[in-house]
Design a protein around this motif. Structure first.
Motif, PDB file in Angstrom:
ATOM      1  N   LEU A 446      45.838  14.761  41.704  1.00 37.48           N
ATOM      2  CA  LEU A 446      44.742  15.562  41.177  1.00 37.48           C
ATOM      3  C   LEU A 446      44.804  16.992  41.699  1.00 37.48           C
ATOM      4  O   LEU A 446      44.543  17.948  40.955  1.00 37.48           O
ATOM      5  N   CYS A 447      45.150  17.166  42.982  1.00 38.97           N
ATOM      6  CA  CYS A 447      45.291  18.518  43.538  1.00 38.97           C
ATOM      7  C   CYS A 447      46.420  19.272  42.851  1.00 38.97           C
ATOM      8  O   CYS A 447      46.303  20.472  42.572  1.00 38.97           O
ATOM      9  N   SER A 448      47.516  18.575  42.551  1.00 43.60           N
ATOM     10  CA  SER A 448      48.645  19.225  41.891  1.00 43.60           C
ATOM     11  C   SER A 448      48.283  19.644  40.469  1.00 43.60           C
ATOM     12  O   SER A 448      48.621  20.750  40.028  1.00 43.60           O
ATOM     13  N   VAL A 449      47.588  18.763  39.739  1.00 39.61           N
ATOM     14  CA  VAL A 449      47.158  19.118  38.385  1.00 39.61           C
ATOM     15  C   VAL A 449      46.180  20.287  38.435  1.00 39.61           C
ATOM     16  O   VAL A 449      46.237  21.205  37.610  1.00 39.61           O
ATOM     17  N   LEU A 450      45.279  20.275  39.429  1.00 39.10           N
ATOM     18  CA  LEU A 450      44.294  21.352  39.561  1.00 39.10           C
ATOM     19  C   LEU A 450      44.974  22.694  39.808  1.00 39.10           C
ATOM     20  O   LEU A 450      44.637  23.701  39.170  1.00 39.10           O
ATOM     21  N   ILE A 451      45.929  22.731  40.724  1.00 37.35           N
ATOM     22  CA  ILE A 451      46.596  23.998  41.021  1.00 37.35           C
ATOM     23  C   ILE A 451      47.444  24.436  39.819  1.00 37.35           C
ATOM     24  O   ILE A 451      47.608  25.645  39.567  1.00 37.35           O
ATOM     25  N   GLY A 452      47.979  23.477  39.059  1.00 38.79           N
ATOM     26  CA  GLY A 452      48.699  23.831  37.845  1.00 38.79           C
ATOM     27  C   GLY A 452      47.785  24.457  36.804  1.00 38.79           C
ATOM     28  O   GLY A 452      48.140  25.448  36.151  1.00 38.79           O
ATOM     29  N   MET A 453      46.582  23.908  36.653  1.00 36.64           N
ATOM     30  CA  MET A 453      45.607  24.468  35.727  1.00 36.64           C
ATOM     31  C   MET A 453      45.171  25.861  36.170  1.00 36.64           C
ATOM     32  O   MET A 453      45.057  26.791  35.358  1.00 36.64           O
ATOM     33  N   ILE A 454      44.908  26.006  37.453  1.00 39.64           N
ATOM     34  CA  ILE A 454      44.480  27.309  37.982  1.00 39.64           C
ATOM     35  C   ILE A 454      45.570  28.355  37.757  1.00 39.64           C
ATOM     36  O   ILE A 454      45.290  29.489  37.333  1.00 39.64           O
ATOM     37  N   GLY A 455      46.825  28.000  38.053  1.00 42.09           N
ATOM     38  CA  GLY A 455      47.928  28.936  37.852  1.00 42.09           C
ATOM     39  C   GLY A 455      48.071  29.346  36.399  1.00 42.09           C
ATOM     40  O   GLY A 455      48.286  30.528  36.086  1.00 42.09           O
ATOM     41  N   TYR A 456      47.929  28.393  35.472  1.00 46.47           N
ATOM     42  CA  TYR A 456      48.060  28.712  34.050  1.00 46.47           C
ATOM     43  C   TYR A 456      46.943  29.636  33.589  1.00 46.47           C
ATOM     44  O   TYR A 456      47.184  30.621  32.871  1.00 46.47           O
ATOM     45  N   ILE A 457      45.706  29.343  33.999  1.00 39.09           N
ATOM     46  CA  ILE A 457      44.561  30.178  33.594  1.00 39.09           C
ATOM     47  C   ILE A 457      44.699  31.590  34.146  1.00 39.09           C
ATOM     48  O   ILE A 457      44.448  32.579  33.450  1.00 39.09           O
ATOM     49  N   LEU A 458      45.106  31.709  35.417  1.00 40.83           N
ATOM     50  CA  LEU A 458      45.269  33.031  36.008  1.00 40.83           C
ATOM     51  C   LEU A 458      46.370  33.821  35.304  1.00 40.83           C
ATOM     52  O   LEU A 458      46.239  35.028  35.076  1.00 40.83           O
ATOM     53  N   ASN A 459      47.467  33.155  34.955  1.00 34.75           N
ATOM     54  CA  ASN A 459      48.537  33.852  34.253  1.00 34.75           C
ATOM     55  C   ASN A 459      48.134  34.200  32.826  1.00 34.75           C
ATOM     56  O   ASN A 459      48.607  35.191  32.261  1.00 34.75           O
ATOM     57  N   LEU A 460      47.264  33.399  32.245  1.00 31.22           N
ATOM     58  CA  LEU A 460      46.760  33.695  30.909  1.00 31.22           C
ATOM     59  C   LEU A 460      45.839  34.913  30.931  1.00 31.22           C
ATOM     60  O   LEU A 460      45.831  35.720  29.994  1.00 31.22           O
ATOM     61  N   ILE A 461      45.074  35.052  32.022  1.00 33.71           N
ATOM     62  CA  ILE A 461      44.140  36.180  32.137  1.00 33.71           C
ATOM     63  C   ILE A 461      44.855  37.436  32.618  1.00 33.71           C
ATOM     64  O   ILE A 461      44.549  38.550  32.177  1.00 33.71           O
ATOM     65  N   PHE A 462      45.819  37.276  33.537  1.00 33.15           N
ATOM     66  CA  PHE A 462      46.530  38.427  34.114  1.00 33.15           C
ATOM     67  C   PHE A 462      48.037  38.313  33.826  1.00 33.15           C
ATOM     68  O   PHE A 462      48.839  38.123  34.732  1.00 33.15           O
ATOM     69  N   PRO A 463      48.433  38.433  32.556  1.00 32.07           N
ATOM     70  CA  PRO A 463      49.869  38.365  32.256  1.00 32.07           C
ATOM     71  C   PRO A 463      50.567  39.685  32.588  1.00 32.07           C
ATOM     72  O   PRO A 463      49.932  40.739  32.690  1.00 32.07           O
ATOM     73  N   ASN A 464      51.875  39.613  32.760  1.00 35.77           N
ATOM     74  CA  ASN A 464      52.677  40.810  33.009  1.00 35.77           C
ATOM     75  C   ASN A 464      54.027  40.615  32.325  1.00 35.77           C
ATOM     76  O   ASN A 464      54.865  39.836  32.784  1.00 35.77           O
TER      77      ASN A 464
END
Length: 539
Positions: A446-464
């Protein structure tokens, strides 16, 4: 003449590193991202500075003898600074020369290669000088205060500190440049072999670090060398140097100058030869026999997932930086099974400190394992790594949900099998009960899925997508920094709160934490389902 070119090049490198031009010329969105990054870096630096001041206050409040200052403070800090400076130079300095996409244009200018290299390494040198001043200079100042030295002593010490990183910077850059060149510009198969070799080397280093570093800290290098012998000779040299032995001071400054010039000359020769070889090889094109190419039919998800995996295992810097957490977890389980005397005492001490019942001691193994596995995350860079190809990807008939599923599946394809295998080994060795073994699967997954979701959302909001070197978005981008910080806060914070407020019911509290994490995951999935398509179209 050299200064005429050096200062403008140095100014350009500083502007490029600091993103100062984005504050002046970028649009509102990019300017906001840059300001956010500045604020985050400022908060981290302020926190580190506060901790440094607090530690120095404690050190300065203790009555030290001159011998103790040298052997207990100065010599260890010298070793730490050497290791840190070389490590930073290997990972940062390696890409300064060969990863510059404008290198052809720069080399065409009437600028000596020596000036070009110096302009790029000066920024790295300034960073390492700041690090050395923060760590080593206070210890030398303490020596001066203890010995009652005068003002000339502090001037000499300041000069020694400023010149200290010269040799580590050049030495680390030489090694790093060679490693960088080996890892770049190769076929996919060779790149995968190199990535596998990098993972094996990193895994071997972790094993060495966990197994040997405690012995080294205790003063045991083996039968031949001991830290006491090294400390004795190093302490004698540093003691004479700080006491104002002008012969040794002259040898120090002269040696740094001569070795630095030699290393710089070697770096110039290496770079010139390597660049010439790369230019010659780059001009040769290899024909492709399309008759030998075979194609396979894939669904959109499987095709994108195969594309994601091919890219992941073809970029060693991507693989090593996002897989280190899983490697740490593998080392942890290996030590639990083969060298439990090196890990178990720390786990038990932590459990006794928080007054955890003996029956729940094993839950702390699950916490440690989960913290290590969540260090690995591939989603925080999975969108930005598309680079200029993002427009091509958006033009295809692929929905945002499909892309999101692929990015998360790739992350889970790395973490889920690893967690399942390692937790099974640990559960069998420690003889966990069935409910505790299920917790060992559920909590880290669950922690791994959570950090994966957080990383995807952050990259979606702050792409480069404007990066020139993939290393930038993997190591230095805002999603990379935020994902690492949030991951540490979530896992370590959850473990601390459970140990602090539920020590007597740690097992049930852990299942409650799993339920809360699951609720957060469902909320994030609903948010991505609702907002993801809109954000994807705005990329």
């Amino acid at each position: 003449m050299a200064m005429k070119f050096l200062l403008p090049l140095l100014r350009n490198n500083l502007l490029q590193l600091s993103h100062a031009n984005q504050l002046r010329y970028a649009d509102t969105k990019n300017r906001t991202k840059t300001i956010t990054l500045y604020m985050l870096i400022a908060m981290i630096l302020m926190g580190l500075l506060a901790y440094l001041i607090y530690s120095l206050k404690i050190i300065y409040s203790i009555a030290w003898s001159l011998e103790e200052v040298v052997t207990e403070l100065v010599v260890p800090m010298v070793l730490i600074c050497v290791i840190l400076n070389i490590a930073i130079s290997i990972f940062w300095g390696s890409g300064l020369l060969l990863s510059d996409t404008n290198i052809d244009s720069v080399l065409a200018l009437p600028i000596p290669l020596r000036t070009l290299i110096l302009s790029k390494l000066t920024v790295l040198f300034m960073v390492e000088v700041a690090l050395t001043v923060a760590l080593l200079l206070p210890m030398m100042v303490l020596f001066g205060l203890t010995a009652g030295m005068g003002f000339p002593f502090y001037l000499i010490v300041l000069g020694i500190t400023i010149l200290f990183p010269v040799i580590p910077v050049l030495l680390g850059t030489m090694f790093g440049t060679q490693i960088y060149r080996i890892l770049k510009n190769s076929s996919a198969r060779i790149a995968r072999l190199k990535a596998a070799a990098a993972i094996l080397i990193l895994f071997a280093f972790m094993i060495f670090m966990f197994c040997k570093f405690p012995d080294i800290a205790a003063g045991n290098f083996g039968d031949v060398i001991s830290t006491s012998t090294f400390t004795l000779y190093a302490g004698q040299y540093i003691h004479r140097l700080l006491n104002g032995d002008y012969l040794l001071i002259g040898i120090y400054f002269g040696g740094v100058f001569l070795i630095g010039v030699t290393l710089l000359y070697g770096l110039i020769k290496i770079f010139r030869n390597w660049y010439s070889n790369d230019a010659i090889q780059g001009s040769k094109s290899q024909p492709v026999d399309w008759n030998k190419q075979t194609t396979k039919q894939h669904s959109p998800v499987s095709a994108l997932l195969e594309r994601e995996r091919t890219r992941y295992f073809s970029l060693p810097v991507y693989l090593t930086n996002t897989a280190c957490g899983l490697l740490f977890a593998a080392v942890f389980v290996l030590l639990v099974v083969l060298m439990s005397d090196k890990i178990t005492p720390y786990i038990y001490q932590l459990a006794e400190y928080f007054q955890v019942p003996f029956a729940d001691y094993d839950v702390l193994f699950i916490y440690a394992f989960s913290i290590l596995t969540t260090i690995s995350c591939t989603t925080y860079v999975s969108i930005s790594i598309e680079g200029k190809q993002i427009e091509i990807l958006k033009s295809l008939p692929i929905a945002a949900k499909c892309l999101f599923r692929v990015k998360l599946l790739h992350h889970l394809s790395m973490s889920v099998p690893t967690i399942f295998v390692l937790n099974t080994i640990m559960a069998l060795y420690l003889q966990w009960s069935f409910p505790k073994a299920m917790l060992g699967y559920a909590f880290p997954l669950l922690c791994s899925v959570l950090i994966g979701m957080i990383g995807y959302i952050l990259n979606l909001i702050f792409p480069n997508f404007e990066w020139e070197n993939v290393t930038h978005i993997i190591k230095q981008s805002l999603p990379a920094i935020l994902t690492a910080l949030i991951g540490v806060v979530v896992t370590c914070g959850t473990a601390y709160l459970l140990l602090r407020f539920f020590p007597s019911a740690l097992f049930m509290g852990s299942w409650l934490a799993c339920a809360i994490i699951l609720l957060l995951l469902l909320t994030m999935v609903a948010w991505v389902d609702k907002k993801g398509q809109h954000l994807y179209q705005e990329l």
